[in-house]
Design an enzyme around this catalytic site. Structure first.
Site, PDB file in Angstrom:
ATOM      1  N   SER A 206      -6.432   4.023  -2.094  1.00 47.68           N
ATOM      2  CA  SER A 206      -7.062   4.678  -0.876  1.00 47.68           C
ATOM      3  C   SER A 206      -8.264   5.533  -0.874  1.00 47.68           C
ATOM      4  O   SER A 206      -8.941   5.894   0.080  1.00 47.68           O
ATOM      5  CB  SER A 206      -5.664   5.285  -0.117  1.00 47.68           C
ATOM      6  OG  SER A 206      -5.467   6.494  -1.046  1.00 47.68           O
ATOM      7  N   HIS A 234      -2.591   0.300   2.001  1.00 46.55           N
ATOM      8  CA  HIS A 234      -3.831   0.161   2.527  1.00 46.55           C
ATOM      9  C   HIS A 234      -4.177  -1.395   2.515  1.00 46.55           C
ATOM     10  O   HIS A 234      -5.549  -1.711   2.111  1.00 46.55           O
ATOM     11  CB  HIS A 234      -4.680   0.924   1.700  1.00 46.55           C
ATOM     12  CG  HIS A 234      -4.924   2.594   2.045  1.00 46.55           C
ATOM     13  ND1 HIS A 234      -5.228   3.109   3.277  1.00 46.55           N
ATOM     14  CD2 HIS A 234      -3.857   3.518   1.579  1.00 46.55           C
ATOM     15  CE1 HIS A 234      -5.063   4.286   3.290  1.00 46.55           C
ATOM     16  NE2 HIS A 234      -4.168   4.646   2.472  1.00 46.55           N
ATOM     17  N   LYS A 265       0.245   2.442   9.344  1.00 45.05           N
ATOM     18  CA  LYS A 265      -1.179   2.452   9.395  1.00 45.05           C
ATOM     19  C   LYS A 265      -1.575   1.102  10.103  1.00 45.05           C
ATOM     20  O   LYS A 265      -1.717   1.263  11.328  1.00 45.05           O
ATOM     21  CB  LYS A 265      -1.604   2.465   7.695  1.00 45.05           C
ATOM     22  CG  LYS A 265      -1.667   3.650   7.192  1.00 45.05           C
ATOM     23  CD  LYS A 265      -2.096   3.624   5.583  1.00 45.05           C
ATOM     24  CE  LYS A 265      -2.250   4.966   4.972  1.00 45.05           C
ATOM     25  NZ  LYS A 265      -1.015   5.710   4.826  1.00 45.05           N
TER      26      LYS A 265
END
Length: 419
Positions: A206, A234, A265
Site C-alpha cells: 500500500s 489493495h 476499500k
C-alpha cells in the site's frame, strides 16, 4: 527496613488524589515531549474533516469550493454508488443497526452467512469468515494457526497488521528482504526444521504500489513445502481480469492457500474484513481466532453494502478496465513532468519526495489548489522515503486526472521538487 517503613508511612499520609495528580502530571510531561518531537520532525499528522460523501469530488471543512479527492481507497468508486447505498439501507431496515453480541452467542444473521458464501465463491475458495476489519483478520490468523513448532516468513514491508498479527503467535519468525526471492529461498532453507512453514506477503504493497512476485513465491513454497498467505486489501476488486486480486493477475489462484482482505476499500468502502481459504482452516478460526470470538458482529448495513458491491463487480469488469487506463494516464503524465512514481501499474501512485516537511507542505498547497492528497512520512514509511501517495479511482474523469497533474507541477516547481 526502618527507612523503608518511614517512606511507606509518609506515603500513606499523602492523599490518594494528590498522588494520582502527580502521576498524571508525570504522564503529561512525557507525552508532551513525545508530541513536540513529532512536530519538530515534520511528521505531525493532521486530520482533515470531510463534510460530504466519499467520492472523486468532496467537500472539506474550512476549504471553499469542491475538492478533487486523490487519496481514498475508493478504487471502484462504489462508496457512494446508489445501489450500494440502497442495499445498506435495506439491510438496516430489515436487520437493524447491530447484533449487540459476538457471532457465536447471538450475533450471526443470514446476511452474514450469505456474504461469507459469496466471498468464498468470488475468490474460488471453500469457505470464508468475516471480521470487523482486515486488521482483525490478520490479528486472528497467525496465533490461531501457528504454534512454536512452526515458522512464518514475512516480507519486510508487509502491512502493520500482518506484523502485529505475527507478533501475537509463538511461531519462529523470519523476515526476508522486500520482494527479494533469493533471501526468501535462503530463509525457507533455514526454516526446513520446523513443522509448518507459512510465507506471508501483501499482494499489493500500500505504501509503494508494487506487487508481490507471487509466481516465484508459490514456486519456492512448493519446492520447500510451505503454505502461502496473501493480504489482498489493495488488490481485491480491481487487480486481475475479473478483479479477484493478485493471485488471479499472476495466474496462481490454485497455489495461494489463504487470503485475507477487506470490505472497506474497493468493496463498498464501509468496514469489515475476512479470511477465505480451506474449509477446515476457516472452521478452526471460528473456534480460536480471538478478534472473531470477542468482537461484535459486523453491522448489517455494512454487510448489505459489501454484498451489493460484490454483485456489481461480478456482473461486469468494465469498471476495472476503466481504472487501469486512468492509472496509466496519471503515471505517464507525472513521470513526463519529472516526478518519480513508485510501483508499476497500480492505482496507488506514490510521488516520491524524500523529505517529510516537503511532502507535508506540498500536500497542504495541493489542497489550496483544490486537490486532496496526503503526505506520508516516518513511521508510516521509512525515514528518507517521504512521499505523497496519490490513489486513482475508476470514477475520476480524465479531466480530473489532468487537473491533478497540473497542480502537482505548479506546486512542485514552487517548492523546488521540479526544476
Amino acid at each position: 527496613m526502618w527507612a523503608g517503613s518511614v517512606w511507606r508511612a509518609s506515603l500513606s499520609r499523602v492523599p490518594c488524589g494528590r498522588r494520582a495528580q502527580s502521576a498524571l502530571a508525570q504522564l503529561r510531561g512525557i507525552l508532551e515531549g513525545e508530541l513536540e518531537g513529532i512536530r519538530e520532525a515534520g511528521t505531525w499528522k493532521s486530520e482533515r474533516v470531510i463534510t460530504s460523501r466519499q467520492g472523486p469530488h468532496i467537500d472539506v471543512d474550512g476549504v471553499s469550493g469542491g475538492i478533487l479527492n486523490f487519496c481514498a481507497n475508493n478504487y471502484l468508486g462504489l462508496s457512494s454508488h446508489p445501489e450500494v447505498i440502497q442495499a445498506g439501507l435495506q439491510a438496516l431496515e430489515e436487520f437493524g443497526a447491530g447484533l449487540s453480541s459476538v457471532r457465536f452467542i447471538c450475533g450471526t444473521q443470514s446476511i452474514h452467512k450469505n456474504l461469507e458464501a459469496k466471498i468464498a465463491r468470488f475468490h474460488q475458495r471453500e469457505d470464508a469468515i468475516l471480521y470487523p476489519s482486515c486488521f482483525d483478520a490478520n490479528a486472528g490468523l497467525f496465533e490461531a494457526l501457528l504454534t512454536p513448532e512452526d515458522a512464518v516468513l514475512s516480507d519486510e514491508l508487509n502491512h502493520a497488521s500482518i506484523i502485529d498479527g505475527i507478533r501475537l503467535c509463538k511461531a519462529h519468525k523470519y523476515r526476508y528482504g522486500h520482494l527479494d526471492m533469493a533471501d526468501l529461498e535462503a530463509k525457507l532453507q533455514e526454516a526446513q526444521k520446523h513443522r509448518l512453514r507459512l510465507v506471508a506477503t501483501d499482494g499489493a504493497f500500500s505504501m509503494d504500489g508494487d506487487i508481490a512476485p507471487l509466481q516465484e513465491i508459490c514456486r519456492l513454497a512448493s519446492r520447500y513445502g510451505a503454505l502461502v498467505f496473501v493480504d489482498e486489501c489493495h488488490a481485491t476488486g480491481f487487480l486481475g481480469p475479473t478483479g479477484r486480486g493478485t493471485d488471479e493477475l499472476l495466474g496462481v489462484m490454485d497455489q495461494v492457500t489463504i487470503i485475507n482482505s477487506t470490505l472497506g476499500k474497493a468493496l463498498g468502502g464501509a468496514s469489515g474484513g475476512y479470511t477465505t481459504g480451506p474449509g477446515f482452516l476457516v472452521s478452526l478460526l471460528r473456534q480460536r481466532a480471538r478478534p472473531y470470538l470477542f468482537s461484535n458482529s459486523l453491522p448489517p448495513a455494512a454487510v448489505g453494502c459489501a454484498s451489493k458491491a460484490l454483485d456489481l463487480l461480478m456482473e461486469s469488469n468494465t469498471i476495472i478496465q476503466s481504472m487501469a487506463a486512468k492509472t496509466q494516464r496519471f503515471r505517464s503524465k507525472m513521470e513526463a513532468a519529472g516526478f518519480t512514481i513508485s510501483g508499476a501499474s497500480h492505482p496507488i501512485c506514490p510521488v516520491m519526495l524524500g523529505d517529510a516537511r516537503l511532502a507535508s507542505r506540498m500536500a497542504d498547497d495541493m489542497l489550496k489548489k483544490g486537490i486532496f492528497v496526503i503526505g506520508f512520512s516516518y513511521p508510516v514509511v521509512p525515514k528518507g522515503k517521504a512521499r505523497i501517495r496519490v490513489q486513482i479511482s475508476a470514477v475520476h474523469s480524465e479531466e480530473d486526472i489532468d487537473r491533478c497533474v497540473e497542480a502537482f507541477v505548479e506546486v512542485g516547481r514552487l517548492h523546488g521538487a521540479l526544476p
